[in-house]
Write an enzyme that holds these catalytic residues in place. Sequence first.
Site, PDB file in Angstrom:
ATOM      1  N   ASP A   1      45.122  83.126  46.293  1.00 31.95           N
ATOM      2  CA  ASP A   1      46.098  82.566  47.241  1.00 31.95           C
ATOM      3  C   ASP A   1      45.677  82.685  48.704  1.00 31.95           C
ATOM      4  O   ASP A   1      46.141  81.929  49.542  1.00 31.95           O
ATOM      5  CB  ASP A   1      47.468  83.238  47.059  1.00 31.95           C
ATOM      6  CG  ASP A   1      47.395  84.760  47.134  1.00 31.95           C
ATOM      7  OD1 ASP A   1      46.284  85.300  47.344  1.00 31.95           O
ATOM      8  OD2 ASP A   1      48.440  85.420  46.970  1.00 31.95           O
ATOM      9  N   HIS A   2      44.781  83.621  49.018  1.00 37.76           N
ATOM     10  CA  HIS A   2      44.420  83.839  50.425  1.00 37.76           C
ATOM     11  C   HIS A   2      43.267  82.934  50.863  1.00 37.76           C
ATOM     12  O   HIS A   2      43.383  82.203  51.846  1.00 37.76           O
ATOM     13  CB  HIS A   2      43.997  85.294  50.645  1.00 37.76           C
ATOM     14  CG  HIS A   2      45.128  86.265  50.760  1.00 37.76           C
ATOM     15  ND1 HIS A   2      46.028  86.480  49.746  1.00 37.76           N
ATOM     16  CD2 HIS A   2      45.500  87.079  51.770  1.00 37.76           C
ATOM     17  CE1 HIS A   2      46.902  87.396  50.139  1.00 37.76           C
ATOM     18  NE2 HIS A   2      46.600  87.778  51.367  1.00 37.76           N
TER      19      HIS A   2
ATOM     20  N   ASP B   1      47.661  94.438  48.077  1.00 35.40           N
ATOM     21  CA  ASP B   1      48.210  93.679  49.185  1.00 35.40           C
ATOM     22  C   ASP B   1      49.446  94.424  49.678  1.00 35.40           C
ATOM     23  O   ASP B   1      50.279  94.847  48.870  1.00 35.40           O
ATOM     24  CB  ASP B   1      48.593  92.263  48.741  1.00 35.40           C
ATOM     25  CG  ASP B   1      48.896  91.403  49.940  1.00 35.40           C
ATOM     26  OD1 ASP B   1      48.021  90.626  50.360  1.00 35.40           O
ATOM     27  OD2 ASP B   1      50.015  91.538  50.498  1.00 35.40           O
TER      28      ASP B   1
ATOM     29  N   ARG C   1      54.011  88.838  60.085  1.00 35.09           N
ATOM     30  CA  ARG C   1      53.154  89.550  61.040  1.00 35.09           C
ATOM     31  C   ARG C   1      52.785  88.644  62.195  1.00 35.09           C
ATOM     32  O   ARG C   1      52.418  87.489  61.977  1.00 35.09           O
ATOM     33  CB  ARG C   1      51.862  90.019  60.348  1.00 35.09           C
ATOM     34  CG  ARG C   1      52.138  91.156  59.428  1.00 35.09           C
ATOM     35  CD  ARG C   1      50.904  91.802  58.855  1.00 35.09           C
ATOM     36  NE  ARG C   1      51.363  92.928  58.071  1.00 35.09           N
ATOM     37  CZ  ARG C   1      50.809  93.363  56.948  1.00 35.09           C
ATOM     38  NH1 ARG C   1      49.724  92.773  56.489  1.00 35.09           N
ATOM     39  NH2 ARG C   1      51.316  94.378  56.302  1.00 35.09           N
TER      40      ARG C   1
ATOM     41  N   SER D   1      47.977  95.709  56.929  1.00 36.65           N
ATOM     42  CA  SER D   1      47.442  95.295  55.637  1.00 36.65           C
ATOM     43  C   SER D   1      46.934  96.462  54.787  1.00 36.65           C
ATOM     44  O   SER D   1      46.661  97.547  55.283  1.00 36.65           O
ATOM     45  CB  SER D   1      46.296  94.335  55.922  1.00 36.65           C
ATOM     46  OG  SER D   1      45.381  94.313  54.880  1.00 36.65           O
TER      47      SER D   1
ATOM     48  N   ARG E   1      44.083  96.094  53.259  1.00 42.39           N
ATOM     49  CA  ARG E   1      42.658  95.775  53.080  1.00 42.39           C
ATOM     50  C   ARG E   1      41.786  97.031  53.200  1.00 42.39           C
ATOM     51  O   ARG E   1      41.729  97.660  54.246  1.00 42.39           O
ATOM     52  CB  ARG E   1      42.218  94.677  54.066  1.00 42.39           C
ATOM     53  CG  ARG E   1      42.338  95.040  55.512  1.00 42.39           C
ATOM     54  CD  ARG E   1      42.074  93.824  56.427  1.00 42.39           C
ATOM     55  NE  ARG E   1      43.187  92.879  56.358  1.00 42.39           N
ATOM     56  CZ  ARG E   1      43.585  92.100  57.350  1.00 42.39           C
ATOM     57  NH1 ARG E   1      42.951  92.109  58.500  1.00 42.39           N
ATOM     58  NH2 ARG E   1      44.604  91.277  57.214  1.00 42.39           N
TER      59      ARG E   1
HETATM   60  C1  MIC Z   1      47.953  90.398  55.179  1.00 40.83           C
HETATM   61  O1  MIC Z   1      49.049  89.869  55.158  1.00 40.83           O
HETATM   62  O2  MIC Z   1      47.512  91.016  56.167  1.00 40.83           O
HETATM   63  C2  MIC Z   1      47.084  90.312  53.944  1.00 40.83           C
HETATM   64  C3  MIC Z   1      45.987  89.392  54.252  1.00 40.83           C
HETATM   65  O3  MIC Z   1      47.827  89.782  52.880  1.00 40.83           O
HETATM   66  C4  MIC Z   1      46.610  91.726  53.603  1.00 40.83           C
HETATM   67  C5  MIC Z   1      45.608  91.792  52.553  1.00 40.83           C
HETATM   68  C6  MIC Z   1      44.227  91.460  53.004  1.00 40.83           C
HETATM   69  O4  MIC Z   1      43.823  91.849  54.096  1.00 40.83           O
HETATM   70  O5  MIC Z   1      43.530  90.825  52.229  1.00 40.83           O
HETATM   71  C7  MIC Z   1      47.735  92.691  53.230  1.00 40.83           C
HETATM   72  O6  MIC Z   1      48.843  92.508  53.657  1.00 40.83           O
HETATM   73  O7  MIC Z   1      47.486  93.707  52.572  1.00 40.83           O
HETATM   74 FE1  SF4 Z   2      49.601  86.085  52.171  1.00 41.17          FE
HETATM   75 FE2  SF4 Z   2      49.664  88.462  53.417  1.00 41.17          FE
HETATM   76 FE3  SF4 Z   2      50.676  86.270  54.571  1.00 41.17          FE
HETATM   77 FE4  SF4 Z   2      51.894  87.307  52.507  1.00 41.17          FE
HETATM   78  S1  SF4 Z   2      51.606  88.275  54.477  1.00 41.17           S
HETATM   79  S2  SF4 Z   2      51.498  85.148  52.841  1.00 41.17           S
HETATM   80  S3  SF4 Z   2      50.216  88.018  51.265  1.00 41.17           S
HETATM   81  S4  SF4 Z   2      48.535  86.638  54.073  1.00 41.17           S
END
Ligand code: MIC
Ligand code: SF4
Length: 638
Positions: free
Chosen positions: A64-65, A119, A379, A533, A535
């Site tokens: 999905d990312h 995630d 975010r 995140s 990550r």
């Molecule tokens: C995000 O919203 O920051 C992400 C991208 O979903 C991350 C995961 C990632 O960095 O791949 C998260 O929220 O954990």
């Molecule tokens: Fe995807 Fe993270 Fe954004 Fe949710 S917050 S839509 S999991 S990138």
Amino acid sequence: MGLTIAQKIIKNHLVCGEMKVGEDIGIKIDQTLTQDATGTMAYLEFEAMGIDRVKTEKSVAYIDHNTLQTGFENADDHRFIRTMAKKHGIYYSRPGNGICHQIHLERFGVPGKTLIGSDSHTPTGGGIGMLAMGAGGMDVAVAMGGGEYHIDYPKMLRVNLKGKLRKFVTAKDIILKVLQELTVKGGVGYIVEYAGEGVKTLSVPERATITNMGAELGATTSIFPSDEVTREFLKAQGREEDFTELKSDSDAVYDKEIEIDLCELEPLAACPHSPDNIKTVEELKGKKVDQVLIGSCTNSSLLDMLKVAAILDGKTVDPTVSVAIAPGSKQVLNMLADCGALSKIIAAGVRVLECACGPCIGMGQSPNSAGVSLRTFNRNFLGRSGTADASVYLVSPETAAAAALTGYFTNPLTLDPIEDIVLPKMFKINDNMIDPPAEDGKDVEILRGPNIKPFPKAIPLTDTVEGTAVLKVGDNITTDHIMPAGAKILPYRSNIPYLSNFCFGVCDKNFPENCKKYGGGIIIGGENYGQGSSREHAALVPLYLGIKAVVTKSFARIHVANLINAGILPLTFKNPADYEKIEQFDELCLVDVKENIKGEIILKNKTKNEEYVLNCYLSGRAADIMLCGGLLNYTKSK
Ligand code: MIC
Ligand code: SF4
């Protein structure tokens, strides 16, 4: 003494440790999820553990990312994850099927079960009464292999919801209000439980919006009771048999309580560049808007999209605003198409994006220079949109739709009335984009692309740790600062050496160079270091660059676990004022580290000829992980 909902689930899953605040506990994990931006690494780690089949009740791999395929890298990662899933007993949700959290809620989530996901927004599952937590990829890999998940036993925070929301005031405004009250670090060390008469007035997708964005509080997770509303949702998803009732005992004890009167709540917005920088939409009224984006795991449910369609029905979006939607799942998009709502959205002049994270993680749709972007996301960290000088505001779908029509911040309470929108009695169920694993994965070949590089291996701890203070940063440093995302960098999530060129790019462009020059070193940070995140790249890339320790005033939960898993020492100042005394490029040395790993460690500043006391306080297990040189070595040693 009675128990809270979360305490009941923990009690049912407790493998080791005592249910005492701050104690390290291990819990059995029933389900796991991964997404593709963290998934490749998680499956490489799972592979390194040498286990044939996952040991969970259900594990799902979502794509999905990284769905913008501007080169072979992302498609190769998708193929790698697909073959890993097929082989090892994991369900695979294909690209285009939607955002992990939305689909997991629709098709897999079960009240009372435990879920961890690579995630940070995995707590979305709290909307149907799951104990759902974000974790680093390595922790998810261990849970897939049947290992327990470790957390510090949290405190309990109750949010009492009083009354009922007015039309055009939404679940998003509830969580923005909670963020205003508690701030981005107010949830650290807590599980947030929602209670009170207002709970039954909220549908499951609305509850999920709230638990989703509980991630921004820094909380371990958030959870709603599982009640008749939950049963109706599961029934409409053809899964009534998954329902169990869950409520807290009447004499359950909470460490903290707040109350929100839903009747008095106003439409709110999180202003740049933090989800807790809250103003009312009324205060922002009249401010010009350049872009409106509706989607993300926070607000991309059918309910959200139907409301937007009703507001836009028969109207045209303002010609100076770029408006786009990304429905959360194929189910949502398909149902929007079937009922004609999609047609209303298209007719109004909205750009329709695929069902994925998309712009939320900077995968396209970066705003214009100095643009004002209204997003229904969770975010708004600096630079995350892909446009360094953009101003991103987080709002509800209703507030977003109102601005789409006028071109300015507009209080949705002034909109023309729309009909009441309720969830359907039955969702459209079609799981043909979810591939089940092979019965026997023995013959499945794992397909790898050239961009997939081995991940850095942690090294066992030494007694003296010397290093230069290669970087000094302030409070609330996010993982987006440490390891930025976005369309240009995300394709390299499986290539740590390349990714390392971008580490801390937002704070100090010279950081990677300095690490090379000084042979790695030590990072100095302020409060809530590593928020955001899950990550693990924010730990693995510094590890690759030779970072041995991170010394801060305090850490965010998932990031500190990722540092330990990567074998990087997380330390905090005993006296926060010592933070001021260290300057970038000071020569530092940690002494008698192994001996004091469960207590206080002395940091010598050789440049200033000073000493500071640092807290290490690693639990027995975390200390053992550090001594072994990271979680993988530790797991193998067991
Ligand atoms: C995000 O919203 O920051 C992400 C991208 O979903 C991350 C995961 C990632 O960095 O791949 C998260 O929220 O954990
Ligand atoms: Fe995807 Fe993270 Fe954004 Fe949710 S917050 S839509 S999991 S990138």
